[in-house]
Design a protein around this motif. Structure first.
Motif, PDB file in Angstrom:
ATOM      1  N   VAL A  48     -70.785  17.657  97.723  1.00 55.21           N
ATOM      2  CA  VAL A  48     -70.526  18.140  96.211  1.00 55.21           C
ATOM      3  C   VAL A  48     -69.099  17.867  95.957  1.00 55.21           C
ATOM      4  CG1 VAL A  48     -70.504  19.864  94.530  1.00 55.21           C
ATOM      5  CG2 VAL A  48     -72.382  19.554  96.064  1.00 55.21           C
ATOM      6  N   VAL A  49     -68.357  18.240  97.047  1.00 56.32           N
ATOM      7  CA  VAL A  49     -66.597  18.050  96.793  1.00 56.32           C
ATOM      8  C   VAL A  49     -66.456  16.721  96.742  1.00 56.32           C
ATOM      9  CG1 VAL A  49     -64.362  18.305  97.940  1.00 56.32           C
ATOM     10  CG2 VAL A  49     -66.110  20.276  97.952  1.00 56.32           C
ATOM     11  N   ILE A  50     -67.097  15.770  97.635  1.00 54.37           N
ATOM     12  CA  ILE A  50     -66.789  14.536  97.685  1.00 54.37           C
ATOM     13  C   ILE A  50     -67.130  13.720  96.328  1.00 54.37           C
ATOM     14  CG2 ILE A  50     -67.450  12.274  98.993  1.00 54.37           C
ATOM     15  CD1 ILE A  50     -67.819  13.982 101.626  1.00 54.37           C
ATOM     16  N   ALA A  51     -68.486  14.104  95.967  1.00 54.44           N
ATOM     17  CA  ALA A  51     -68.793  13.437  94.766  1.00 54.44           C
ATOM     18  C   ALA A  51     -68.000  13.871  93.635  1.00 54.44           C
ATOM     19  CB  ALA A  51     -70.413  14.081  94.367  1.00 54.44           C
ATOM     20  N   LEU A  52     -67.531  15.077  93.437  1.00 58.10           N
ATOM     21  CA  LEU A  52     -66.787  15.706  92.204  1.00 58.10           C
ATOM     22  C   LEU A  52     -65.564  14.838  92.452  1.00 58.10           C
ATOM     23  CD1 LEU A  52     -67.748  19.493  92.109  1.00 58.10           C
ATOM     24  CD2 LEU A  52     -68.183  17.538  90.310  1.00 58.10           C
ATOM     25  N   SER A  53     -64.821  15.086  93.474  1.00 60.20           N
ATOM     26  CA  SER A  53     -63.635  14.229  93.670  1.00 60.20           C
ATOM     27  C   SER A  53     -63.383  12.761  93.426  1.00 60.20           C
ATOM     28  CB  SER A  53     -63.051  14.373  95.311  1.00 60.20           C
ATOM     29  OG  SER A  53     -62.057  13.763  95.375  1.00 60.20           O
TER      30      SER A  53
END
Lengths: 199, 251
Positions: free
Chosen positions: B227-232
């Motif tokens: 999720v963090v990778i996608a949001l970033s």
């Protein structure tokens, strides 16, 4: 605007580019500075533009808010079109006048392009348009017709003469035929002295 | 006929599939879900989490905190960078602060910010502190890269300062600000989430990551990481596209 150079001198690194320069440029006159390279034509123009301060003497009669110029280099914003470059220095120029004037020196299909896509000669023509459409009463030009072919140079000279009207125009060139075509009084700068005489 | 671009996409897709297969294979071979779960289990955990309200609350809270931190740092860096370019004394005055911000480790920032600002404002403060020096220094460098010949031309023709700012300084600033923003956007997420893990503010991605670590729910840990990778990635793409649009020079 009558401009005077009074006992003007400029030095760089301890050596004088020129000294004791006394010149008078009458209002509405056309003057050509002619001299070999490195004898101070550009320096004199920069002093008149207010971009350099003299080390001796002074200039008189210049209203810094009423100067127009063609620099030795084009000094155009590369990403902007010819029209936007002209409007940058003269935002009150009407769009219709601008379009009509540009078409006198530039091909119609070039007007929407950024000047970075122009040839050297086309960029020079934009510089001439920018200077002549600016309302400045004193027009200073450093080798304004450089990079123009013979036909375009003749067109550009006719355009400059027409748009000059009663303004004072001082330009530097190496080409005597440009001075003659402009009907300019030639000012030779040599050995740190200036001699002004009619052709 | 498949175009070169199409073939490239297929090749990249196959490479991604290969590594996902390697990941799945290693997790099956290890057979210890506490240490590693495969992409299928991770995806299943993600779907399960996304069905809960707290997931979205954590996502939007973190997004808002990091976004605010980045936005404030961007504005402050731009304004103070411009002011410092105009007033060299201000640059000298700010130099030790900016040097400190660059040199101090993010972990120290996090602890200090936790003490000074509390857990709720922690992410915003840390994102700000990481992003500000990059924007500030690149604003200074970009403004100083403005073509002096064009500035002289403006001086002779008495071009007004808003027009100078827009047509001379903005194009000079653009490459510096865009490249700094690209790095800063990614850094704001990395540092922001790291701060959340240490400070565990309520309803944050960092808190969820911390809980996953405490309860050894490795599938959720990997799902939150995804999720963090996608949001970033999305944050970087959207903000960068907006900045690029704003910096574009139209003929």
């Amino acid at each position: 605007m009558t401009v005077r150079c009074v006992d003007l001198g400029k030095e760089y690194g301890g050596s004088w580019v020129f000294r004791h320069l006394n010149l008078t440029f009458q209002e509405g006159g056309t003057y050509c500075l002619m001299a070999p390279s490195g004898t101070g034509k550009t320096t004199l123009l920069r002093l008149l533009l207010g971009l350099e301060q003299p080390d001796e003497g002074k200039t008189e009669g210049i209203d810094p808010g009423s100067i127009s110029a063609v620099f030795q280099e084009d000094r155009l914003c590369p990403g902007l079109s010819a029209g936007k470059n002209i409007l940058l220095v003269n935002p009150v120029c009407s769009r219709q006048e601008l379009a009509e004037e540009m078409l006198r020196l530039l091909p119609a299909d070039s007007l929407e392009k950024p000047v970075s896509a122009y040839s050297g000669g086309m960029r020079r023509r934009v510089c001439l348009l920018r200077a002549m459409l600016h309302p400045g009463r004193l027009i200073l030009m450093d080798e304004p017709f450089n990079g123009l072919d013979e036909t375009m140079r003749d067109t550009a000279i006719r355009y400059v003469k027409e748009k000059q009207r009663d303004r004072t125009l001082i330009f530097a060139t190496h080409h005597r035929e440009e001075a003659e075509a402009m009907g300019a009084e030639i000012c030779h700068i040599s050995s740190g002295q200036a001699d002004l005489f009619y052709l | 006929m498949i175009s070169i671009m199409g073939r490239n996409k297929v090749r990249k897709g196959l490479i991604l599939l290969f590594w996902l297969a390697v990941w799945q294979g290693v997790s099956l071979w290890m057979d210890r879900p506490i240490l590693l779960v495969g992409p299928l289990e991770t995806a299943a955990a993600l779907v399960r989490m996304a069905a809960e309200g707290d997931f979205w609350r954590a996502v939007f809270s973190s997004l808002a905190r990091i976004g605010c931190g980045f936005g404030l740092a961007f504005l402050a860096g731009l304004i103070l960078g411009t002011a410092a370019c105009l007033r060299p004394f201000l640059e000298e005055l700010l130099a030790p602060v900016v040097a400190g911000m660059k040199a101090i480790p993010v972990a120290s920032f996090v602890i200090l910010a936790l003490i000074w600002a509390g857990a709720d404002r922690l992410t915003l403060v840390v994102s700000f502190l990481v992003v500000f020096p990059m924007i500030y220094l690149n604003t200074l460098a970009g403004l100083r890269a403005a073509d002096p010949a064009l500035l002289e031309m403006c001086r002779v023709f008495r071009v007004k300062w808003p027009a100078r700012a827009w047509h001379i300084y903005r194009p000079a600033l653009a490459p510096y600000l865009l490249s700094a923003s690209q790095v800063a956007l990614g850094m704001s997420w990395k540092s922001g989430v790291a701060a959340e893990v240490i400070g565990t503010p309520d309803y944050s991605i960092g808190e969820q990551l911390y809980m996953a670590k405490i309860y050894f729910t490795t599938d959720e840990l990997l799902a939150w990481t995804a999720v963090v990778i996608a949001l970033s990635f999305l944050f970087e793409k959207v903000i960068f596209a907006l900045l690029k649009k704003g910096m574009e020079v139209r003929p």
